[in-house]
Scaffold this motif. Structure first.
Motif, PDB file in Angstrom:
ATOM      1  N   VAL A   6       0.818  -1.223   0.000  1.00 38.39           N
ATOM      2  CA  VAL A   6       0.000   0.000   0.000  1.00 38.39           C
ATOM      3  C   VAL A   6       0.851   1.272   0.000  1.00 38.39           C
ATOM      4  N   ALA A   7       1.956   1.277   0.737  1.00 38.42           N
ATOM      5  CA  ALA A   7       2.772   2.495   0.824  1.00 38.42           C
ATOM      6  C   ALA A   7       4.238   2.115   0.935  1.00 38.42           C
ATOM      7  N   GLY A   8       4.955   2.098  -0.181  1.00 38.53           N
ATOM      8  CA  GLY A   8       6.371   1.717  -0.155  1.00 38.53           C
ATOM      9  C   GLY A   8       6.515   0.246   0.202  1.00 38.53           C
ATOM     10  N   ALA A   9       7.477  -0.048   1.096  1.00 41.56           N
ATOM     11  CA  ALA A   9       7.673  -1.437   1.535  1.00 41.56           C
ATOM     12  C   ALA A   9       6.487  -1.859   2.417  1.00 41.56           C
ATOM     13  N   TYR A  10       6.355  -3.164   2.637  1.00 41.90           N
ATOM     14  CA  TYR A  10       5.322  -3.692   3.552  1.00 41.90           C
ATOM     15  C   TYR A  10       5.378  -2.911   4.869  1.00 41.90           C
ATOM     16  N   SER A  11       4.215  -2.478   5.356  1.00 38.06           N
ATOM     17  CA  SER A  11       4.204  -1.555   6.503  1.00 38.06           C
ATOM     18  C   SER A  11       2.905  -1.688   7.298  1.00 38.06           C
ATOM     19  N   ILE A  12       2.783  -0.833   8.317  1.00 40.24           N
ATOM     20  CA  ILE A  12       1.542  -0.826   9.096  1.00 40.24           C
ATOM     21  C   ILE A  12       0.346  -0.357   8.248  1.00 40.24           C
ATOM     22  N   ALA A  13       0.587   0.300   7.108  1.00 44.53           N
ATOM     23  CA  ALA A  13      -0.534   0.679   6.229  1.00 44.53           C
ATOM     24  C   ALA A  13      -1.215  -0.578   5.682  1.00 44.53           C
ATOM     25  N   ASP A  14      -0.438  -1.614   5.365  1.00 43.83           N
ATOM     26  CA  ASP A  14      -1.021  -2.883   4.906  1.00 43.83           C
ATOM     27  C   ASP A  14      -1.775  -3.566   6.042  1.00 43.83           C
ATOM     28  N   ILE A  15      -1.162  -3.556   7.227  1.00 42.45           N
ATOM     29  CA  ILE A  15      -1.776  -4.252   8.372  1.00 42.45           C
ATOM     30  C   ILE A  15      -3.073  -3.578   8.797  1.00 42.45           C
ATOM     31  N   MET A  16      -3.101  -2.248   8.763  1.00 42.21           N
ATOM     32  CA  MET A  16      -4.326  -1.525   9.131  1.00 42.21           C
ATOM     33  C   MET A  16      -5.478  -1.888   8.191  1.00 42.21           C
ATOM     34  N   ASN A  17      -5.183  -1.973   6.910  1.00 43.25           N
ATOM     35  CA  ASN A  17      -6.247  -2.149   5.918  1.00 43.25           C
ATOM     36  C   ASN A  17      -6.724  -3.590   5.766  1.00 43.25           C
ATOM     37  N   TYR A  18      -5.806  -4.545   5.891  1.00 37.77           N
ATOM     38  CA  TYR A  18      -6.168  -5.912   5.504  1.00 37.77           C
ATOM     39  C   TYR A  18      -7.378  -6.500   6.244  1.00 37.77           C
ATOM     40  N   PRO A  19      -7.471  -6.404   7.576  1.00 36.13           N
ATOM     41  CA  PRO A  19      -8.620  -7.065   8.230  1.00 36.13           C
ATOM     42  C   PRO A  19      -9.967  -6.551   7.734  1.00 36.13           C
ATOM     43  N   SER A  56      -4.185 -11.627  -1.436  1.00 38.38           N
ATOM     44  CA  SER A  56      -3.579 -12.975  -1.452  1.00 38.38           C
ATOM     45  C   SER A  56      -2.172 -12.918  -0.861  1.00 38.38           C
ATOM     46  N   ALA A  57      -1.435 -11.862  -1.213  1.00 32.17           N
ATOM     47  CA  ALA A  57      -0.069 -11.727  -0.674  1.00 32.17           C
ATOM     48  C   ALA A  57      -0.118 -11.548   0.848  1.00 32.17           C
ATOM     49  N   MET A  58      -1.090 -10.774   1.324  1.00 29.48           N
ATOM     50  CA  MET A  58      -1.239 -10.579   2.764  1.00 29.48           C
ATOM     51  C   MET A  58      -1.593 -11.907   3.446  1.00 29.48           C
ATOM     52  N   ALA A  59      -2.581 -12.596   2.873  1.00 27.64           N
ATOM     53  CA  ALA A  59      -3.077 -13.838   3.492  1.00 27.64           C
ATOM     54  C   ALA A  59      -1.987 -14.897   3.582  1.00 27.64           C
ATOM     55  N   ALA A  60      -0.979 -14.809   2.691  1.00 27.63           N
ATOM     56  CA  ALA A  60       0.089 -15.817   2.674  1.00 27.63           C
ATOM     57  C   ALA A  60       1.152 -15.554   3.752  1.00 27.63           C
TER      58      ALA A  60
END
Ligand SMILES: N[C@@H](CCC(=O)N[C@@H](CS)C(=O)NCC(=O)O)C(=O)O
Length: 209
Positions: A152-165, A189-193
């Protein structure tokens, strides 16, 4: 030892995912929303807003006790403490925080309302249509964002974690909202893996918003 107060909802799963990514131990305190435990004086002393999640760190940066509520503030605090998953320097830090707080003001409340109306009062067509349209718009925003990037924002970050659930909850309870959003689905799919995402999501099953 950190104390995490949470429950099995999308907002409640963000800190468990981050803590699994960091590999940090913590004491898990389940706040049963079904029994209104989030409105009891003992919990209101930690979060006066009466919602999960909340975090207590007895060993803050200066050795002081730190109390944090609001999922975004909790993830920001933990990522800063770890020096991971949230850049220290600008402009990368603001990019991550923009997408983290976009979730708090957008997908969280909008997907939440959509799912609540669909499940509790589906005959309220006006409300379902309103939140369906806004949720679809938000899905489109993230899909556009992910068109040319992995995370979501540059490298994997808390922005991905906030949004995924929240996107996982939408997929479970209102999957048609994700139709045509191929970039979001690839990111999901990338998150779920990721093992930490699996661990955080499954810690508090079943998933009920
Ligand atoms: N903006 C808050 C939202 C927290 C929130 O809405 N929590 C819900 C569960 S997902 C809750 O505690 N609901 C119980 C209630 O409203 O009484 C955050 O991101 O932490």
């Amino acid at each position: 030892m950190l104390d995490l107060y949470t429950w099995r909802t999308p907002n409640g799963k963000k800190a468990p995912i981050l803590l699994a990514e960091l590999g940090w131990p913590y004491d898990l305190h389940l706040v049963n929303l079904g029994q209104n435990e989030q409105k009891m004086p003992k919990y209101l002393a930690i979060n006066p807003n009466g919602k999960i999640p909340a975090l207590v760190d007895p060993e803050g940066p200066n050795g002081e006790l730190v109390v944090v509520f609001e999922s975004g503030a909790i993830l920001e605090y933990l990522a800063d403490k770890a020096g991971m998953l949230l850049p220290k320097d600008q402009p990368a830090r603001s990019e991550v925080l923009s997408w983290a707080y976009w979730q708090v003001g957008g997908p969280g409340p909008m997907f939440g309302q959509l799912i609540a109306f669909v499940r509790q009062s589906p005959t309220n067509e006006g409300a379902v249509e309103k939140f369906q349209a806004e949720s679809a718009r938000l899905v489109g925003v993230l899909d556009g964002r992910l068109r040319d990037r992995e995370w979501v924002a540059g490298a994997y970050s808390i922005a991905d974690i906030m949004n995924y659930p929240w996107f996982a909850a939408l997929e479970e309870f209102r999957p048609q909202t994700l139709e045509g959003a191929g970039h979001v689905k690839r990111w999901m799919s990338a998150m779920a893996a990721r093992p930490a995402v699996k661990a955080g999501m499954n810690l508090l099953v079943p998933a009920t918003p």
